[in-house]
Design an enzyme around this catalytic site. Sequence first.
Site, PDB file in Angstrom:
ATOM      1  N   ARG A 121      65.976  35.591  43.894  1.00 35.17           N
ATOM      2  CA  ARG A 121      64.875  35.743  44.672  1.00 35.17           C
ATOM      3  C   ARG A 121      64.997  34.879  46.126  1.00 35.17           C
ATOM      4  NH1 ARG A 121      62.010  35.289  40.193  1.00 35.17           N
ATOM      5  NH2 ARG A 121      61.098  37.335  39.550  1.00 35.17           N
ATOM      6  N   LYS A 143      69.986  37.633  61.152  1.00 40.47           N
ATOM      7  CA  LYS A 143      69.931  38.941  60.455  1.00 40.47           C
ATOM      8  C   LYS A 143      70.817  39.225  59.475  1.00 40.47           C
ATOM      9  CE  LYS A 143      67.798  40.933  64.759  1.00 40.47           C
ATOM     10  NZ  LYS A 143      68.079  41.940  66.032  1.00 40.47           N
ATOM     11  N   GLU A 185      80.881  41.377  73.055  1.00 38.30           N
ATOM     12  CA  GLU A 185      79.778  40.491  72.819  1.00 38.30           C
ATOM     13  C   GLU A 185      79.670  39.216  73.599  1.00 38.30           C
ATOM     14  OE1 GLU A 185      77.284  42.108  71.405  1.00 38.30           O
ATOM     15  OE2 GLU A 185      78.214  43.338  69.845  1.00 38.30           O
ATOM     16  N   LYS A 223      73.111  32.614  72.228  1.00 41.40           N
ATOM     17  CA  LYS A 223      72.443  33.421  71.360  1.00 41.40           C
ATOM     18  C   LYS A 223      71.498  32.449  70.358  1.00 41.40           C
ATOM     19  CE  LYS A 223      72.356  36.098  67.509  1.00 41.40           C
ATOM     20  NZ  LYS A 223      72.905  37.308  66.957  1.00 41.40           N
ATOM     21  N   GLU A 233      62.330  38.689  66.610  1.00 43.99           N
ATOM     22  CA  GLU A 233      62.246  39.715  67.707  1.00 43.99           C
ATOM     23  C   GLU A 233      60.794  40.370  67.703  1.00 43.99           C
ATOM     24  OE1 GLU A 233      65.918  41.939  67.162  1.00 43.99           O
ATOM     25  OE2 GLU A 233      65.195  43.523  68.513  1.00 43.99           O
ATOM     26  N   ARG A 238      64.550  38.289  72.075  1.00 38.62           N
ATOM     27  CA  ARG A 238      65.583  38.612  71.373  1.00 38.62           C
ATOM     28  C   ARG A 238      66.194  40.007  71.690  1.00 38.62           C
ATOM     29  NH1 ARG A 238      67.165  36.548  65.074  1.00 38.62           N
ATOM     30  NH2 ARG A 238      69.177  37.369  65.224  1.00 38.62           N
ATOM     31  N   ASN A 242      70.374  43.009  73.197  1.00 42.05           N
ATOM     32  CA  ASN A 242      70.460  44.496  73.159  1.00 42.05           C
ATOM     33  C   ASN A 242      71.147  45.148  74.356  1.00 42.05           C
ATOM     34  OD1 ASN A 242      69.743  44.773  70.372  1.00 42.05           O
ATOM     35  ND2 ASN A 242      67.756  45.098  70.909  1.00 42.05           N
ATOM     36  N   HIS A 245      73.608  48.012  74.408  1.00 41.32           N
ATOM     37  CA  HIS A 245      73.513  48.338  73.096  1.00 41.32           C
ATOM     38  C   HIS A 245      73.030  49.814  72.873  1.00 41.32           C
ATOM     39  CE1 HIS A 245      75.715  44.683  72.043  1.00 41.32           C
ATOM     40  NE2 HIS A 245      75.706  44.696  70.747  1.00 41.32           N
ATOM     41  N   HIS A 249      75.300  51.916  71.228  1.00 46.80           N
ATOM     42  CA  HIS A 249      75.468  52.304  69.656  1.00 46.80           C
ATOM     43  C   HIS A 249      75.156  53.796  69.586  1.00 46.80           C
ATOM     44  CE1 HIS A 249      73.110  48.477  67.806  1.00 46.80           C
ATOM     45  NE2 HIS A 249      74.370  48.690  67.816  1.00 46.80           N
ATOM     46  N   HIS A 262      83.312  48.928  67.487  1.00 46.12           N
ATOM     47  CA  HIS A 262      81.988  48.495  67.827  1.00 46.12           C
ATOM     48  C   HIS A 262      82.100  48.074  69.370  1.00 46.12           C
ATOM     49  CE1 HIS A 262      77.759  47.029  67.864  1.00 46.12           C
ATOM     50  NE2 HIS A 262      78.297  45.804  68.252  1.00 46.12           N
TER      51      HIS A 262
HETATM   52  P1  NAD Z   1      84.451  43.170  60.496  1.00 48.30           P
HETATM   53  O1  NAD Z   1      83.594  42.170  59.729  1.00 48.30           O
HETATM   54  O2  NAD Z   1      84.595  44.696  59.878  1.00 48.30           O
HETATM   55  O3  NAD Z   1      85.775  42.626  60.916  1.00 48.30           O
HETATM   56  C1  NAD Z   1      86.887  43.625  61.755  1.00 48.30           C
HETATM   57  C2  NAD Z   1      88.086  43.653  60.870  1.00 48.30           C
HETATM   58  O4  NAD Z   1      88.807  42.401  61.105  1.00 48.30           O
HETATM   59  C3  NAD Z   1      88.008  43.754  59.491  1.00 48.30           C
HETATM   60  O5  NAD Z   1      88.989  44.622  59.079  1.00 48.30           O
HETATM   61  C4  NAD Z   1      88.238  42.555  58.834  1.00 48.30           C
HETATM   62  O6  NAD Z   1      88.701  42.498  57.625  1.00 48.30           O
HETATM   63  C5  NAD Z   1      89.206  41.906  59.757  1.00 48.30           C
HETATM   64  N1  NAD Z   1      89.177  40.604  59.884  1.00 48.30           N
HETATM   65  C6  NAD Z   1      88.014  39.670  59.994  1.00 48.30           C
HETATM   66  N2  NAD Z   1      88.674  38.493  60.269  1.00 48.30           N
HETATM   67  C7  NAD Z   1      89.781  38.519  60.325  1.00 48.30           C
HETATM   68  C8  NAD Z   1      90.844  37.426  60.455  1.00 48.30           C
HETATM   69  N3  NAD Z   1      90.423  36.142  60.913  1.00 48.30           N
HETATM   70  N4  NAD Z   1      92.149  37.733  60.371  1.00 48.30           N
HETATM   71  C9  NAD Z   1      92.395  39.041  60.058  1.00 48.30           C
HETATM   72  N5  NAD Z   1      91.531  40.230  59.827  1.00 48.30           N
HETATM   73  C10 NAD Z   1      90.335  39.791  59.899  1.00 48.30           C
HETATM   74  O7  NAD Z   1      83.710  43.461  62.009  1.00 48.30           O
HETATM   75  P2  NAD Z   1      82.901  42.356  63.106  1.00 48.30           P
HETATM   76  O8  NAD Z   1      83.185  43.174  64.388  1.00 48.30           O
HETATM   77  O9  NAD Z   1      83.254  41.110  62.755  1.00 48.30           O
HETATM   78  O10 NAD Z   1      81.385  42.749  62.712  1.00 48.30           O
HETATM   79  C11 NAD Z   1      80.847  43.814  62.875  1.00 48.30           C
HETATM   80  C12 NAD Z   1      79.749  44.209  61.925  1.00 48.30           C
HETATM   81  O11 NAD Z   1      78.866  42.883  62.317  1.00 48.30           O
HETATM   82  C13 NAD Z   1      78.686  45.049  62.207  1.00 48.30           C
HETATM   83  O12 NAD Z   1      78.449  45.647  60.732  1.00 48.30           O
HETATM   84  C14 NAD Z   1      77.551  44.585  62.845  1.00 48.30           C
HETATM   85  O13 NAD Z   1      76.407  45.468  62.471  1.00 48.30           O
HETATM   86  C15 NAD Z   1      77.306  43.574  62.372  1.00 48.30           C
HETATM   87  N6  NAD Z   1      76.821  42.538  63.612  1.00 48.30           N
HETATM   88  C16 NAD Z   1      75.822  42.078  63.163  1.00 48.30           C
HETATM   89  C17 NAD Z   1      74.910  40.996  63.813  1.00 48.30           C
HETATM   90  C18 NAD Z   1      73.948  40.193  63.223  1.00 48.30           C
HETATM   91  O14 NAD Z   1      73.125  39.788  64.141  1.00 48.30           O
HETATM   92  N7  NAD Z   1      73.636  40.018  62.087  1.00 48.30           N
HETATM   93  C19 NAD Z   1      75.324  41.047  65.332  1.00 48.30           C
HETATM   94  C20 NAD Z   1      76.617  41.715  65.704  1.00 48.30           C
HETATM   95  C21 NAD Z   1      77.175  42.570  64.780  1.00 48.30           C
HETATM   96  N1  GLY Z   2      72.808  40.909  67.397  1.00 45.58           N
HETATM   97  C1  GLY Z   2      71.471  40.888  67.876  1.00 45.58           C
HETATM   98  C2  GLY Z   2      70.496  39.884  67.520  1.00 45.58           C
HETATM   99  O1  GLY Z   2      71.019  39.049  66.457  1.00 45.58           O
HETATM  100  O2  GLY Z   2      69.546  40.054  67.456  1.00 45.58           O
END
Ligand code: NAD
Ligand code: GLY
Length: 359
Positions: A121, A143, A185, A223, A233, A238, A242, A245, A249, A262
């Site tokens: 939980r 998030k 970003e 941020k 949000e 917040r 976007n 985006h 998106h 992305h």
């Molecule tokens: P990812 O986590 O898929 O990483 C990109 C690639 O790099 C992957 O293949 C990973 O294995 C590799 N990788 C990561 N770190 C590495 C390193 N140091 N050395 C070698 N390879 C490495 O992608 P991302 O761009 O980090 O994250 C995208 C995700 O984040 C999406 O799912 C998106 O929805 C989410 N996101 C969430 C928020 C939030 O507020 N929670 C904000 C922005 C994005």
């Molecule tokens: N990446 C958008 C948020 O955290 O609100």
Amino acid sequence: MPIVSVPLADRAYDVIVQPGILTDAGREIRRWAENRRCAVITDANVARHHAPTLMASLAAAGIDATLHEIPAGEASKSFSCAAGLCEAMADANHDRKSIVIALGGGVVGDLAGFVASLFFRGIPFIQIPTTIVAQVDSSVGGKTGINLKAGKNLVGAFHQPLGVLIDPQTLRTLPPREFHEGFAEVIKHAAIRDSEMLEELASIHPDSPDLSPDLIARNVAIKAAIVAEDEFETLGTRALLNFGHTIGHGIEAAVPYGELLHGEAISLGLRAAVFLSIRHAGLDPAFAGVMDHLLGRFHLPLKLPESIHTEVILSKLSRDKKFDAGQIRFVLLKKAGDAFVSGSVGKEDLLDAIEYLRR
Ligand code: NAD
Ligand code: GLY
């Protein structure tokens, strides 16, 4: 060493940015989580480069930790992967006193945070982000979530981490394309809140993997401030995150997975948002050149590939949660560093903005 505080009353935490901190992570984590067992969640790529350092550091600090590896990639943000991790943690005798550590990019952070929000939980978790996106954006703000067939991030929970450890040196092992996409970003944060940082970004070496800790910390601080103002949000602040985006998106969802990363889709979304800001918010038209120059420096795309049809992008937009009861809430810039949520963008504007990306 730069430390950014995320001031959220009883959920407040620090983001520590320090080159090499991964080797000393155990000591920091023991301060936050004395006498706790840890479940480290990571993906196959990150495990290869960085898990041994983290596990050795935890062991040296006397922390008992288990390692749980998921396949790299967006497909791991799923119910089945979350369930598999919960089962594996239970098999390893983790319980409500355990802590999850997310070691990886945004995929690992979102999924591990979601698992932490569910297991027994809800147990605490710590973020150790290893991509630029994760370091400046996804590891901060709480998030967490997974994807559905109907769209990304449609199931999740707000679950703030106990703390965030950023080691900029982990970025050295990122492949170049994944390294550069992260700047979309970084540029977004600067565009909505810190125009001086845009100038700084125009002067750093675009291919050097050694990002300045101060630059990362200042970007994180943007941020953190927005999250502190509007954690859930509900107030509109917040939503400023976007920027770029909505169309970004739509473009990302319109192509087969992996064709555009992305950040690459967001690069196009940022250009479209600047175009609409000039039309609807009085943004100086010269800013379009500033944005194009910056995105281009970091090898981000400026032109929409011919193969991506406008109707497909529009059909994906309607699934986007930024449409409220048929109204588009679109983030625009009045000037660099000054963003707001506008209700004045209509469907014709979107068509024109997508056309602009083809020129
Ligand atoms: P990812 O986590 O898929 O990483 C990109 C690639 O790099 C992957 O293949 C990973 O294995 C590799 N990788 C990561 N770190 C590495 C390193 N140091 N050395 C070698 N390879 C490495 O992608 P991302 O761009 O980090 O994250 C995208 C995700 O984040 C999406 O799912 C998106 O929805 C989410 N996101 C969430 C928020 C939030 O507020 N929670 C904000 C922005 C994005
Ligand atoms: N990446 C958008 C948020 O955290 O609100």
